[in-house]
Design an enzyme around this catalytic site. Structure first.
Site, PDB file in Angstrom:
ATOM      1  N   LYS A  64      90.116  31.427   1.211  1.00 13.72           N
ATOM      2  CA  LYS A  64      90.307  32.282   2.388  1.00 13.72           C
ATOM      3  C   LYS A  64      91.790  32.344   2.762  1.00 13.72           C
ATOM      4  O   LYS A  64      92.598  31.536   2.301  1.00 13.72           O
ATOM      5  CB  LYS A  64      89.481  31.750   3.563  1.00 13.72           C
ATOM      6  CG  LYS A  64      89.878  30.355   4.030  1.00 13.72           C
ATOM      7  CD  LYS A  64      88.974  29.892   5.154  1.00 13.72           C
ATOM      8  CE  LYS A  64      89.377  28.490   5.606  1.00 13.72           C
ATOM      9  NZ  LYS A  64      88.582  28.027   6.760  1.00 13.72           N
ATOM     10  N   ARG A  80      81.389  25.279  16.742  1.00  8.94           N
ATOM     11  CA  ARG A  80      81.756  26.694  16.634  1.00  8.94           C
ATOM     12  C   ARG A  80      80.545  27.479  16.129  1.00  8.94           C
ATOM     13  O   ARG A  80      79.600  27.710  16.882  1.00  8.94           O
ATOM     14  CB  ARG A  80      82.969  26.854  15.717  1.00  8.94           C
ATOM     15  CG  ARG A  80      84.196  26.052  16.210  1.00  8.94           C
ATOM     16  CD  ARG A  80      85.440  26.286  15.381  1.00  8.94           C
ATOM     17  NE  ARG A  80      85.188  26.232  13.944  1.00  8.94           N
ATOM     18  CZ  ARG A  80      86.140  26.148  13.028  1.00  8.94           C
ATOM     19  NH1 ARG A  80      87.409  26.117  13.397  1.00  8.94           N
ATOM     20  NH2 ARG A  80      85.851  26.096  11.737  1.00  8.94           N
ATOM     21  N   TYR A 133     121.240  32.504  17.392  1.00 12.14           N
ATOM     22  CA  TYR A 133     120.894  32.914  18.751  1.00 12.14           C
ATOM     23  C   TYR A 133     120.887  31.722  19.707  1.00 12.14           C
ATOM     24  O   TYR A 133     120.433  30.625  19.368  1.00 12.14           O
ATOM     25  CB  TYR A 133     119.495  33.554  18.766  1.00 12.14           C
ATOM     26  CG  TYR A 133     119.435  34.931  18.162  1.00 12.14           C
ATOM     27  CD1 TYR A 133     120.058  36.013  18.776  1.00 12.14           C
ATOM     28  CD2 TYR A 133     118.727  35.149  16.989  1.00 12.14           C
ATOM     29  CE1 TYR A 133     119.986  37.282  18.231  1.00 12.14           C
ATOM     30  CE2 TYR A 133     118.640  36.418  16.433  1.00 12.14           C
ATOM     31  CZ  TYR A 133     119.276  37.480  17.055  1.00 12.14           C
ATOM     32  OH  TYR A 133     119.189  38.738  16.506  1.00 12.14           O
TER      33      TYR A 133
END
Length: 377
Positions: A36, A133, A263
């Site tokens: 998967k 789940r 940054y």
């Protein structure tokens, strides 16, 4: 020629990992290769073929589209879709000849209504023993679902009993609780089933840690790729990492005290040094959380990644007297000389798991396949 970013995947290592995993299976259990999420970033089709070459007899995915991709590629081995499937997605699963997971009578009814009059749809009934789940927590309800499947033959066929282990990588006591809940259910389902069924529970961690979890089939994912399911050291499990992620040094420039890189000026030079820039960033899968928190391997030496990981670039402190020239290959995952940085190393720096690091390597990073260095077609 240097590539901005590239993930090189050693298919021979995947084959050997399957052989290694199969060698430890109890009672003649088979190995199902879980591919998967694009085989956790390695490439589902190439990985599936390598796993089959290593002895995997079945494949598993999370979605119907993943099953369809394998079929389009000509892979004929049984494919189990482990995830939830909506009524809209069912035709894709059925066209792919995929096996499916059920835990409700409603889903079985949807299957019967959707199935054309061809081969039966193979169904694995899922008991939730602690993952919390998918699956039903009720043994009674799971057995009712199984009976419903059997009653609807030959449109559907009862083919398996499964559960999903929640703590095989870290809590053996709860693993034992789950197995104690699952084994009697599986035995009863096997007794009631009109034909043979596959009983399966183990993931990679349980495959390596607990022979009692092997039953008829184990479902291995992360271990296929040479990662330690316990997120520590693949060597301890006898596994070979299959993927390396590299870039190259595109620019080298001096930095004086007070000058910064990236940054937010999260790196400011405290001494005279040189900064190397690699054209790879978080859009490629280098997690922003690795800012000032990672090494890069260049020419058999470790250099600290400094400053903020940006979308397309990272910067490395090469030191005051750099020997690194522009164009040098740089590894985020893999080996350079005697130096090695594993997926687990990166995962542990940012308190995550190897799966997340691998799945984050984006589609814009080309995959290059080889067998112990020899390119494949």
């Amino acid at each position: 020629m240097a590539l901005r970013a590239v993930a090189r995947v050693n298919l021979a290592a995947i084959e050997r990992n399957v052989v290694r995993l199969r060698s430890g299976l109890a009672g003649g259990a088979e190995l199902c290769a879980v591919v998967k999420a694009n085989a956790s970033g390695h490439g589902a089709v190439a990985t599936a073929r390598a796993a089959i070459a290593g002895g995997a007899t079945r494949l598993a995915v999370a979605t119907v589209d993943e099953a369809a991709e394998l079929r389009v590629a000509g892979i004929s081995e049984p494919v189990l879709v482990m995830g939830a499937i909506s009524s809209e997605e069912l035709p894709v699963a059925l066209d792919a000849g995929a096996e499916v997971v059920a835990w409700s009578e409603r889903f079985v009814a949807d299957l019967v209504a959707a199935r054309p009059a061809t081969a039966p749809v193979k169904v694995h009934v899922k008991l939730d023993t602690g993952m919390g789940r998918l699956g039903t927590r009720s043994v009674r309800d799971a057995l009712v679902v199984a009976e419903r499947v059997s009653a609807c033959a030959p449109v559907v066929e009862l083919s398996g009993a499964m559960t999903h282990l929640a703590t095989a990588d870290g809590d053996p006591e709860f693993l034992a609780v789950q197995l104690a809940a699952f084994a009697p259910f599986a035995a009863e389902l096997r007794r009631r089933a009109p034909g043979p069924i596959l009983v399966h529970a183990a993931n990679s961690a349980a495959t390596l840690r607990e022979p009692a979890s092997h039953f008829d089939l184990v479902r291995c994912g992360i271990a296929l790729y040479g990662c330690d399911p316990m997120n520590q050291d693949p060597d301890s499990a006898g596994l070979e990492p299959a993927l390396e992620l590299s870039s190259y040094v595109a620019a080298v420039k001096p930095a004086r005290p007070g000058e910064s890189a990236g940054y937010g000026r999260r790196f400011v030079a405290e001494r005279e040094t040189w900064i190397g820039t690699l054209p790879i960033g978080y859009a490629d899968g280098v997690r922003r959380a690795l800012s000032n928190n990672c090494d890069v391997l260049i020419e058999a030496r470790r250099y600290p990644l400094v400053g903020t990981v940006s979308m397309d670039n990272v910067t490395v402190d090469l030191g005051p007297e750099p020997s690194v020239a522009e164009g040098a290959e740089a590894f985020l995952i893999g080996r350079s000389g005697v130096q090695r940085q594993t997926v687990e190393d990166l995962a542990n720096r940012i308190d995550t798991v190897a799966h997340e690091i691998l799945c984050g390597i984006s589609a814009r990073v080309p995959r290059r396949y080889h067998r112990d260095g020899a390119p494949t077609g």
